[in-house]
Design an enzyme around this catalytic site. Structure first.
Site, mmCIF file in Angstrom:
data_model
loop_
_atom_site.group_PDB
_atom_site.id
_atom_site.type_symbol
_atom_site.label_atom_id
_atom_site.label_comp_id
_atom_site.label_asym_id
_atom_site.label_seq_id
_atom_site.Cartn_x
_atom_site.Cartn_y
_atom_site.Cartn_z
ATOM 1 N N ASP A 173 43.655 31.691 0.902
ATOM 2 C CA ASP A 173 42.982 31.769 -0.383
ATOM 3 C C ASP A 173 42.958 33.250 -0.776
ATOM 4 O O ASP A 173 43.155 34.121 0.081
ATOM 5 C CB ASP A 173 41.562 31.216 -0.226
ATOM 6 N N CYS A 174 42.751 33.537 -2.046
ATOM 7 C CA CYS A 174 42.742 34.945 -2.469
ATOM 8 C C CYS A 174 41.315 35.516 -2.534
ATOM 9 O O CYS A 174 40.923 36.341 -1.714
ATOM 10 C CB CYS A 174 43.442 35.090 -3.826
ATOM 11 N N ASP A 175 40.516 35.028 -3.497
ATOM 12 C CA ASP A 175 39.189 35.607 -3.722
ATOM 13 C C ASP A 175 38.246 35.279 -2.569
ATOM 14 O O ASP A 175 38.041 34.117 -2.234
ATOM 15 C CB ASP A 175 38.612 35.083 -5.041
ATOM 16 N N ASP B 202 37.166 30.545 1.952
ATOM 17 C CA ASP B 202 35.764 30.977 2.008
ATOM 18 C C ASP B 202 34.858 30.079 1.173
ATOM 19 O O ASP B 202 33.685 30.403 1.005
ATOM 20 C CB ASP B 202 35.619 32.415 1.493
#
Ligand SMILES: [Mg+2]
Length: 216
Positions: free
Chosen positions: A12-14, A168
């Site tokens: 995932d990025c953020d 997250d």
């Protein structure tokens, strides 16, 4: 319990690669309040971390009690950009993890390609993910549906049971489980550990632990 060996790590990025969620959450609260939708800090984390644009719009509309226009976020874009320009950093330890990984990796995010690229660029991570970025805009349904992770895995040529997903948010770990992948829930940011726990999921709070966890 024995597992298939991991042949692809999907990040995932953020909140996983870039430490953006605390910035988004702070600005979200200000922006939504200006639209007549007040949220506590806890509610913002609960409702919006990892959410898709469509989900976010619905929740804000419900709270303010009237609909939002089609491009309602446009007047606020610069406020987010300025905060990210000033404050965004990579998640602590994540560049060491990328250096140490011995299997291919890619990125799959509910964000747009433009915002993903900007945030990777701001934190010096863009070169590492060039050509391996997947956005929810590429598929019909974002997380928590499994579509995006399945699309990323198919494009990378790895079966789902040999993929690890690092996430997250509750939506993200749900999407990983729905895709038949192993989930690694990072709780070193805003999301509490108990919100990430579940079947086929390892929860951890220090990104530097990830490489060791992937081989167990
Ligand atoms: Mg996230």
């Amino acid at each position: 319990m024995t597992h298939e060996p991991i042949e692809l790590v999907i990040f995932d990025c953020d909140g996983v690669l870039v430490d953006s969620e605390r910035i988004y959450c702070r600005v979200d609260r200000e922006v939504f309040a200006s639209l007549g939708a007040e949220f506590t800090e806890e509610e913002v984390v609960e409702y919006f971390v990892g959410s898709s644009h469509a989900m976010l719009t619905t929740i804000v509309e419900e709270r303010r009690g009237r609909p939002l226009g089609p491009d309602w976020q446009a007047p606020f874009k610069q406020r987010y950009e300025d905060a990210l320009d000033a404050e965004l950093t990579a998640v602590e330890g994540v560049t060491d993890v990328l250096d140490a990984l011995h299997v291919p990796y890619c990125l799959a995010s509910n964000g747009s390609h433009a915002s993903i690229r900007k945030n990777l660029g701001r934190t010096g991570l863009l070169d590492r993910f060039e050509g391996r970025v997947f956005s929810a805009r590429d598929v019909s349904r974002g997380k928590p549906a499994p579509d995006l992770f399945l699309h990323a895995a198919a494009t990378m040529g790895v079966p789902p049971e040999r993929c690890a997903v690092v996430e997250d948010s509750p939506y993200g770990v749900q999407a990983a489980r729905a895709a038949g992948m192993r989930a690694f829930g990072y709780c070193g940011g805003l999301t509490r550990a108990d919100r990430l726990m579940g079947p086929h999921t390892v929860v951890f709070d220090d990104m530097r632990e990830l490489v060791g966890l992937l081989v167990t």
